[in-house]
Write a protein that holds these residues in place. Structure first.
Motif, PDB file in Angstrom:
ATOM      1  N   MET A  32       0.842  -1.201   0.000  1.00  0.00           N
ATOM      2  CA  MET A  32       0.000   0.000   0.000  1.00  0.00           C
ATOM      3  C   MET A  32       0.875   1.249   0.000  1.00  0.00           C
ATOM      4  SD  MET A  32      -2.863  -0.866   2.891  1.00  0.00           S
ATOM      5  CE  MET A  32      -3.736  -2.418   2.913  1.00  0.00           C
ATOM      6  N   ALA A  33       1.872   1.260   0.877  1.00  0.00           N
ATOM      7  CA  ALA A  33       2.771   2.414   0.958  1.00  0.00           C
ATOM      8  C   ALA A  33       3.530   2.601  -0.354  1.00  0.00           C
ATOM      9  CB  ALA A  33       3.730   2.243   2.128  1.00  0.00           C
ATOM     10  N   GLU A  34       3.947   1.505  -0.965  1.00  0.00           N
ATOM     11  CA  GLU A  34       4.650   1.604  -2.250  1.00  0.00           C
ATOM     12  C   GLU A  34       3.736   2.180  -3.330  1.00  0.00           C
ATOM     13  OE1 GLU A  34       7.061  -1.096  -5.553  1.00  0.00           O
ATOM     14  OE2 GLU A  34       6.479  -2.020  -3.645  1.00  0.00           O
ATOM     15  N   LEU A  35       2.481   1.763  -3.355  1.00  0.00           N
ATOM     16  CA  LEU A  35       1.541   2.308  -4.342  1.00  0.00           C
ATOM     17  C   LEU A  35       1.386   3.814  -4.187  1.00  0.00           C
ATOM     18  CD1 LEU A  35      -1.191  -0.473  -4.370  1.00  0.00           C
ATOM     19  CD2 LEU A  35       0.190   0.272  -6.328  1.00  0.00           C
ATOM     20  N   VAL A  36       1.343   4.275  -2.951  1.00  0.00           N
ATOM     21  CA  VAL A  36       1.213   5.716  -2.695  1.00  0.00           C
ATOM     22  C   VAL A  36       2.487   6.444  -3.097  1.00  0.00           C
ATOM     23  CG1 VAL A  36       0.968   7.458  -0.874  1.00  0.00           C
ATOM     24  CG2 VAL A  36      -0.498   5.420  -0.864  1.00  0.00           C
ATOM     25  N   ASP A  37       3.622   5.967  -2.613  1.00  0.00           N
ATOM     26  CA  ASP A  37       4.883   6.693  -2.789  1.00  0.00           C
ATOM     27  C   ASP A  37       5.453   6.615  -4.197  1.00  0.00           C
ATOM     28  OD1 ASP A  37       4.693   7.292  -0.102  1.00  0.00           O
ATOM     29  OD2 ASP A  37       6.113   5.748   0.528  1.00  0.00           O
ATOM     30  N   ARG A  38       5.316   5.459  -4.829  1.00  0.00           N
ATOM     31  CA  ARG A  38       5.955   5.262  -6.132  1.00  0.00           C
ATOM     32  C   ARG A  38       5.009   5.493  -7.307  1.00  0.00           C
ATOM     33  NH1 ARG A  38       9.264  -0.200  -7.790  1.00  0.00           N
ATOM     34  NH2 ARG A  38      10.074   0.594  -9.748  1.00  0.00           N
ATOM     35  N   TYR A  39       3.716   5.234  -7.091  1.00  0.00           N
ATOM     36  CA  TYR A  39       2.770   5.261  -8.210  1.00  0.00           C
ATOM     37  C   TYR A  39       1.650   6.288  -8.059  1.00  0.00           C
ATOM     38  CZ  TYR A  39       5.112   0.894  -9.366  1.00  0.00           C
ATOM     39  OH  TYR A  39       6.060  -0.056  -9.674  1.00  0.00           O
ATOM     40  N   ASP A  40       1.657   7.053  -6.977  1.00  0.00           N
ATOM     41  CA  ASP A  40       0.637   8.094  -6.733  1.00  0.00           C
ATOM     42  C   ASP A  40      -0.790   7.546  -6.742  1.00  0.00           C
ATOM     43  OD1 ASP A  40       2.439  10.246  -6.392  1.00  0.00           O
ATOM     44  OD2 ASP A  40       2.689  10.356  -8.573  1.00  0.00           O
ATOM     45  N   VAL A  41      -0.965   6.350  -6.202  1.00  0.00           N
ATOM     46  CA  VAL A  41      -2.288   5.759  -6.024  1.00  0.00           C
ATOM     47  C   VAL A  41      -2.683   5.990  -4.572  1.00  0.00           C
ATOM     48  CG1 VAL A  41      -3.600   3.598  -5.997  1.00  0.00           C
ATOM     49  CG2 VAL A  41      -1.906   3.995  -7.790  1.00  0.00           C
ATOM     50  N   ASP A  42      -3.851   6.588  -4.345  1.00  0.00           N
ATOM     51  CA  ASP A  42      -4.327   6.787  -2.978  1.00  0.00           C
ATOM     52  C   ASP A  42      -4.844   5.465  -2.424  1.00  0.00           C
ATOM     53  OD1 ASP A  42      -3.845   9.569  -2.887  1.00  0.00           O
ATOM     54  OD2 ASP A  42      -5.741   9.969  -3.912  1.00  0.00           O
ATOM     55  N   VAL A  43      -4.557   5.216  -1.145  1.00  0.00           N
ATOM     56  CA  VAL A  43      -5.023   3.997  -0.496  1.00  0.00           C
ATOM     57  C   VAL A  43      -5.760   4.378   0.784  1.00  0.00           C
ATOM     58  CG1 VAL A  43      -4.390   1.780   0.523  1.00  0.00           C
ATOM     59  CG2 VAL A  43      -3.105   2.665  -1.448  1.00  0.00           C
ATOM     60  N   PHE A  44      -6.992   3.890   0.888  1.00  0.00           N
ATOM     61  CA  PHE A  44      -7.830   4.128   2.057  1.00  0.00           C
ATOM     62  C   PHE A  44      -8.107   2.772   2.701  1.00  0.00           C
ATOM     63  CE2 PHE A  44      -8.836   7.236  -1.253  1.00  0.00           C
ATOM     64  CZ  PHE A  44      -8.442   8.404  -0.610  1.00  0.00           C
ATOM     65  N   ALA A  45      -7.514   2.551   3.870  1.00  0.00           N
ATOM     66  CA  ALA A  45      -7.634   1.273   4.565  1.00  0.00           C
ATOM     67  C   ALA A  45      -8.591   1.421   5.748  1.00  0.00           C
ATOM     68  CB  ALA A  45      -6.259   0.821   5.059  1.00  0.00           C
ATOM     69  N   PHE A  46      -9.393   0.392   5.969  1.00  0.00           N
ATOM     70  CA  PHE A  46     -10.398   0.392   7.028  1.00  0.00           C
ATOM     71  C   PHE A  46     -10.280  -0.911   7.797  1.00  0.00           C
ATOM     72  CE2 PHE A  46     -11.806   2.953   3.570  1.00  0.00           C
ATOM     73  CZ  PHE A  46     -12.454   4.039   4.133  1.00  0.00           C
ATOM     74  N   GLY A  47     -10.294  -0.840   9.129  1.00  0.00           N
ATOM     75  CA  GLY A  47     -10.240  -2.079   9.889  1.00  0.00           C
ATOM     76  C   GLY A  47     -10.220  -1.874  11.385  1.00  0.00           C
ATOM     77  N   LEU A  48     -10.235  -2.988  12.068  1.00  0.00           N
ATOM     78  CA  LEU A  48     -10.083  -3.009  13.518  1.00  0.00           C
ATOM     79  C   LEU A  48      -8.632  -2.710  13.863  1.00  0.00           C
ATOM     80  CD1 LEU A  48     -11.856  -6.455  14.098  1.00  0.00           C
ATOM     81  CD2 LEU A  48     -12.866  -4.191  14.501  1.00  0.00           C
ATOM     82  N   ALA A  49      -8.403  -2.222  15.062  1.00  0.00           N
ATOM     83  CA  ALA A  49      -7.034  -2.062  15.531  1.00  0.00           C
ATOM     84  C   ALA A  49      -6.575  -3.325  16.245  1.00  0.00           C
ATOM     85  CB  ALA A  49      -6.923  -0.854  16.457  1.00  0.00           C
ATOM     86  N   SER A  50      -7.441  -3.866  17.116  1.00  0.00           N
ATOM     87  CA  SER A  50      -7.012  -4.973  17.960  1.00  0.00           C
ATOM     88  C   SER A  50      -7.941  -6.183  17.847  1.00  0.00           C
ATOM     89  CB  SER A  50      -6.919  -4.517  19.420  1.00  0.00           C
ATOM     90  OG  SER A  50      -8.170  -4.043  19.876  1.00  0.00           O
TER      91      SER A  50
END
Length: 197
Positions: free
Chosen positions: A97-115
């Motif tokens: 996900m981080a690579e998609l944002v940093d290298r390819y300018d794709v926004d990533v919106f992640a949703f989930g539980l923490a614990s």
């Protein structure tokens, strides 16, 4: 931008994920909706209030960067990813996900539980806390049976709060009716008090 939206069960994470997808698509952006271990047990994002959307199931061997690059090679523009149930993804997926944002300018919106049900961070959620540009607690109020803020997800097996077991067990489905989850405040999660009833 990599954004992680988190909160306990019933706070509207999947609902918000589908709303965000709708808002971005309405503005002419093209995205992919992904999930892992959705309550429907199918390749879709479902919500407790009855909304549903087809999704790509994230498996251990799915490479998110390769997925996006493959879509581009097929002539499909990908501007963003909606990643529901991101807590169940692998840590490698978060790195992708981080690579998609940093290298390819794709926004990533992640949703989930923490614990998890033991109140320990999921590994993918921990990595999202570490890498995300923004971390947002979803503010829809979820209450414990006592009226305090519901913070933790208790796994209830045969009417008792479980303290051991596999990290991920799907509950509240026809196949696993003896397992359910209940949001509790920290006090009642620690004591295992499920309230009157």
């Amino acid at each position: 931008m990599l954004k992680f939206f988190w909160g306990p069960m019933d706070c509207g994470k999947s609902t918000m994920a589908l709303q965000m997808n709708y808002n971005h698509a309405r503005q002419g952006r093209n995205g992919l909706v992904l999930t892992r271990i959705d309550r429907s047990l199918g390749p879709q994002v479902t919500t407790r209030i009855g909304l549903a959307h087809e999704a790509i199931e994230v498996t251990d061997d799915l490479d998110l960067v390769a997925l996006v690059r493959g879509r581009w090679a097929d002539g499909f523009r990908v501007d963003y990813l909606i990643c529901d149930e991101a807590c169940f993804y692998g840590v490698a997926h978060v790195e992708q996900m981080a690579e998609l944002v940093d290298r390819y300018d794709v926004d990533v919106f992640a949703f989930g539980l923490a614990s998890d049900f033991r109140s320990c961070l999921f590994p993918a959620a921990q990595r999202l806390f570490e890498l995300a540009d923004e971390v947002c607690r979803i503010q829809v109020e979820v209450l414990c049976w006592c009226g305090r803020a519901g913070l933790l997800n208790a796994r209830v097996v045969d009417g008792v709060v479980a303290r051991e077991g596999a990290r991920v067990v799907i509950g509240d489905t026809a196949d696993a009716a003896e397992v359910r989850y209940q949001v509790l405040c920290r006090r009642h999660h620690r004591t295992g008090d499920l309230g009157p009833g």
